[in-house]
Write a protein that holds these residues in place. Structure first.
Motif, mmCIF file in Angstrom:
data_model
loop_
_atom_site.group_PDB
_atom_site.id
_atom_site.type_symbol
_atom_site.label_atom_id
_atom_site.label_comp_id
_atom_site.label_asym_id
_atom_site.label_seq_id
_atom_site.Cartn_x
_atom_site.Cartn_y
_atom_site.Cartn_z
ATOM 1 N N ASP A 152 -9.339 5.761 -7.734
ATOM 2 C CA ASP A 152 -8.910 4.356 -7.805
ATOM 3 C C ASP A 152 -7.566 4.091 -7.157
ATOM 4 N N HIS A 153 -7.020 5.052 -6.418
ATOM 5 C CA HIS A 153 -5.778 4.804 -5.701
ATOM 6 C C HIS A 153 -6.086 4.088 -4.393
ATOM 7 N N VAL A 154 -5.249 3.141 -4.063
ATOM 8 C CA VAL A 154 -5.423 2.363 -2.841
ATOM 9 C C VAL A 154 -4.923 3.180 -1.660
ATOM 10 N N VAL A 155 -5.804 3.440 -0.707
ATOM 11 C CA VAL A 155 -5.413 4.192 0.491
ATOM 12 C C VAL A 155 -5.137 3.270 1.675
ATOM 13 N N GLU A 156 -5.621 2.034 1.594
ATOM 14 C CA GLU A 156 -5.391 1.079 2.670
ATOM 15 C C GLU A 156 -5.736 -0.312 2.150
ATOM 16 N N LEU A 162 -11.698 -7.423 -4.689
ATOM 17 C CA LEU A 162 -12.696 -6.741 -3.857
ATOM 18 C C LEU A 162 -12.167 -5.373 -3.463
ATOM 19 N N THR A 163 -12.939 -4.329 -3.779
ATOM 20 C CA THR A 163 -12.574 -2.974 -3.372
ATOM 21 C C THR A 163 -13.657 -2.385 -2.473
ATOM 22 N N LEU A 164 -13.238 -1.476 -1.623
ATOM 23 C CA LEU A 164 -14.138 -0.761 -0.719
ATOM 24 C C LEU A 164 -13.922 0.728 -0.927
ATOM 25 N N ASP A 165 -14.985 1.444 -1.176
ATOM 26 C CA ASP A 165 -14.888 2.879 -1.401
ATOM 27 C C ASP A 165 -14.672 3.595 -0.070
ATOM 28 N N ASP A 166 -13.565 4.307 0.038
ATOM 29 C CA ASP A 166 -13.194 4.940 1.298
ATOM 30 C C ASP A 166 -14.220 5.978 1.732
ATOM 31 N N ALA A 167 -14.695 6.803 0.803
ATOM 32 C CA ALA A 167 -15.664 7.844 1.154
ATOM 33 C C ALA A 167 -16.978 7.231 1.633
ATOM 34 N N ALA A 168 -17.419 6.140 0.988
ATOM 35 C CA ALA A 168 -18.654 5.479 1.411
ATOM 36 C C ALA A 168 -18.500 4.870 2.800
ATOM 37 N N LEU A 169 -17.352 4.245 3.062
ATOM 38 C CA LEU A 169 -17.110 3.703 4.400
ATOM 39 C C LEU A 169 -17.223 4.789 5.456
ATOM 40 N N LYS A 178 -15.199 -14.752 1.702
ATOM 41 C CA LYS A 178 -14.600 -15.253 0.465
ATOM 42 C C LYS A 178 -13.287 -14.540 0.140
ATOM 43 N N TRP A 179 -12.882 -13.612 0.984
ATOM 44 C CA TRP A 179 -11.693 -12.804 0.717
ATOM 45 C C TRP A 179 -10.799 -12.741 1.953
ATOM 46 N N ARG A 180 -9.505 -12.678 1.712
ATOM 47 C CA ARG A 180 -8.550 -12.464 2.800
ATOM 48 C C ARG A 180 -8.015 -11.043 2.781
ATOM 49 N N LEU A 181 -8.332 -10.323 1.705
ATOM 50 C CA LEU A 181 -7.816 -8.962 1.558
ATOM 51 C C LEU A 181 -8.770 -8.158 0.694
ATOM 52 N N ALA A 182 -8.938 -6.882 1.040
ATOM 53 C CA ALA A 182 -9.721 -5.949 0.227
ATOM 54 C C ALA A 182 -8.945 -4.644 0.129
ATOM 55 N N ALA A 183 -9.088 -3.980 -1.011
ATOM 56 C CA ALA A 183 -8.396 -2.711 -1.243
ATOM 57 C C ALA A 183 -9.365 -1.559 -1.005
ATOM 58 N N ALA A 187 0.802 -1.229 0.000
ATOM 59 C CA ALA A 187 0.000 0.000 0.000
ATOM 60 C C ALA A 187 0.828 1.269 0.000
ATOM 61 N N ALA A 188 2.129 1.161 0.271
ATOM 62 C CA ALA A 188 2.947 2.350 0.479
ATOM 63 C C ALA A 188 2.944 3.294 -0.711
ATOM 64 N N ALA A 189 2.922 2.743 -1.921
ATOM 65 C CA ALA A 189 2.993 3.589 -3.121
ATOM 66 C C ALA A 189 1.627 4.068 -3.585
ATOM 67 N N HIS A 190 0.562 3.683 -2.864
ATOM 68 C CA HIS A 190 -0.810 4.043 -3.240
ATOM 69 C C HIS A 190 -1.083 3.746 -4.716
ATOM 70 N N PRO A 191 -0.871 2.490 -5.121
ATOM 71 C CA PRO A 191 -1.106 2.157 -6.524
ATOM 72 C C PRO A 191 -2.587 2.217 -6.865
ATOM 73 N N THR A 192 -2.882 2.302 -8.147
ATOM 74 C CA THR A 192 -4.271 2.152 -8.576
ATOM 75 C C THR A 192 -4.580 0.669 -8.669
ATOM 76 N N ILE A 193 -5.849 0.345 -8.688
ATOM 77 C CA ILE A 193 -6.208 -1.072 -8.701
ATOM 78 C C ILE A 193 -5.946 -1.718 -10.059
ATOM 79 N N THR A 194 -5.646 -0.923 -11.089
ATOM 80 C CA THR A 194 -5.285 -1.483 -12.391
ATOM 81 C C THR A 194 -3.786 -1.684 -12.538
ATOM 82 N N ALA A 195 -3.012 -1.374 -11.491
ATOM 83 C CA ALA A 195 -1.572 -1.555 -11.529
ATOM 84 C C ALA A 195 -1.223 -3.038 -11.529
ATOM 85 N N ASP A 196 0.002 -3.333 -11.885
ATOM 86 C CA ASP A 196 0.451 -4.719 -11.959
ATOM 87 C C ASP A 196 0.411 -5.425 -10.607
ATOM 88 N N THR A 197 0.311 -4.659 -9.529
ATOM 89 C CA THR A 197 0.264 -5.225 -8.180
ATOM 90 C C THR A 197 -0.964 -6.105 -7.981
#
Length: 457
Positions: free
Chosen positions: A447-451, A45-52, A436-441, A29-39
């Protein structure tokens, strides 16, 4: 205390990530990649930070305004990072569904835990005794990675509440705590669970409630109140169904008042706890449960209402959207769906039929099929464009790893989906998504990953 969840190793075995070797949440998460990055890889599974944050803030404000406590049911996500956010918004403690979840959240650092269920296995009552013996204030009470501390000070003793609805449940607890130190026994809170005919656990009627409460008192256990699940009283939000929920909430207060009159609750002016769920019927719960009860001497006895709402944290595009009680609370803002599963189009084998690479292993499906929300179209090189709404597309079936999507583009619209495109799928019932998931972005509007958040199922 366990190692910080942020240092939890991830790697090639972690669904949603495309790592070639071991790493950690912090490193990814350190580089705050977008979810379309090679990472990352699909499905994801993504979670919208503002909605949370909207959902957390809305729930906290409603509870404050109604004068009730909130012990969010963490079975929805079982995520230490999301629970830390709930604590930061004033959560009283964590609600769990079974002993395994109880041990998990204590390991996170939770110091108040509400086991909203019966405990009748003598192995588990013995384990609970051990937890309370060990959690007498010696531990830190805080997880360095999540900041979970239930708003309590470091070193605060662990307190656990749970249900009983039978003599067997009382006997199991009595045997486990027979020789416990009085300070340990004082940190075990027992609530009589009230149910409905044809529903799940809980006593059936005031007479049974009184008998169980007397057994708790005779066993020398601390009876703190009455609880129930109002969702068993109704499955929808018609006026008749809302009236049934209201009647059930009043029955909880009636039983609490009866136990108070018997001298089983409210001793020495101790508040009487009355607890309900609140995810689908929070409007009814906060309207019906608060308010003092009248003690045997005619004096007012305060009621502490604890609601256990859990699914609100991510809301959804189906069941929770239909049931949303916040739409019925004057001045409240509707909750916002935060969870989206992104999956790639694998094949378009015949006109109007699209096969997507996600299925029952990735998506909730117990109440409704997923909802097609948007599409990221891929160019000839596979580069994905920003998402745009996906109209006239309907999910018709799920296999284990495949989703069937029927697409009927209107005249003049964009061409039908093609292999390589990525579809955003909304879900119904978040309580059967996160397992069904062990990790969510967690992502921002760009679309940048904040956590990155993990789950502990």
């Amino acid at each position: 205390m366990t190692e910080s969840p942020r240092a939890t190793p991830v790697g090639p075995r972690t669904k949603g990530l495309a790592l070639q070797g071991p790493s950690s949440l912090e490193q990814v998460a350190a580089a705050h990649p977008t979810i379309t990055a090679d990472t990352f890889s699909w499905p994801l599974l993504t979670l919208d930070d503002a909605a949370l944050e909207h959902n957390l803030s809305t729930m906290a404000e409603i509870c404050r305004a109604a004068g009730v406590q909130h012990a969010p049911h963490v079975k929805t996500t079982m995520s230490p990072q999301l629970y830390a956010r709930q604590v930061a918004h004033g959560a009283w403690g964590a609600t769990v569904a079974n002993p395994a979840q109880l041990r998990t959240v204590v390991d996170w650092g939770a110091r108040r835990v509400f086991l909203a269920n019966e405990l009748v296995d003598p192995r588990e009552t013995a384990a609970l005794r051990h937890l309370l013996d060990a959690g007498a204030g010696a531990g830190p009470g805080v997880d360095a990675g999540t900041g979970v501390a239930d708003g309590l000070t470091d070193g605060q003793a662990l307190e656990v509440w749970l249900y009983v609805d039978s003599a067997v449940g009382v006997q199991r607890l009595e045997a486990a705590f027979a020789d416990a130190d009085p300070q340990v026994r004082a940190r075990l809170g027992v609530l009589v669970e009230v149910g409905v005919a044809g529903g799940r656990t809980g006593v059936r009627g005031p007479a049974q409630a009184l008998a169980v409460a007397r057994a708790v008192d005779a066993a020398g256990l601390r009876l703190v109140g009455v609880a129930g699940y109002e969702g068993s009283a109704a499955g929808g939000t018609s006026p008749d169904e809302l009236a049934r929920v209201a009647a059930f909430c009043r029955s909880l207060r009636h039983v609490a008042g009866m136990l108070l009159s018997e001298g089983l609750l409210g001793r020495d002016g101790t508040p009487v706890v009355v607890s309900a769920g609140g995810s689908s019927f929070l409007d009814v719960v906060v309207a019906e449960l608060p308010g003092d009860l009248t003690g045997p001497d005619g004096a007012a006895v305060p009621v502490d209402v604890v609601v256990r709402s859990g699914a609100y944290v991510t809301h959804d595009h189906g069941f929770c959207e239909r049931m949303d009680p916040w739409r019925r609370i004057p001045g409240a803002s509707p909750m916002q769906a935060a969870a989206v599963v992104w999956a790639q189009v694998l094949s378009t084998p015949e006109p109007g039929l699209v096969i997507v690479g996600a299925g029952r292993r990735d998506l909730a499906y117990d109440l409704d099929l997923p909802v097609a929300l948007s599409v990221r179209r891929a160019d000839a090189r596979g580069t994905l464009a920003p998402p745009v709404p996906l109209d006239d597309a309907t999910v018709t079936a799920l296999n284990d790893q495949h989703l069937f999507l029927t697409v009927e583009p209107a005249a003049g619209s964009a061409p039908a989906l093609a292999p390589g495109d990525v579809v955003g799928l909304g879900i119904s019932h978040p309580c059967t998504l996160f397992d069904k998931w062990r990790l969510a972005a967690v992502v921002d509007a760009d679309d940048h990953v904040v956590e990155l958040v993990t789950t502990d199922f």
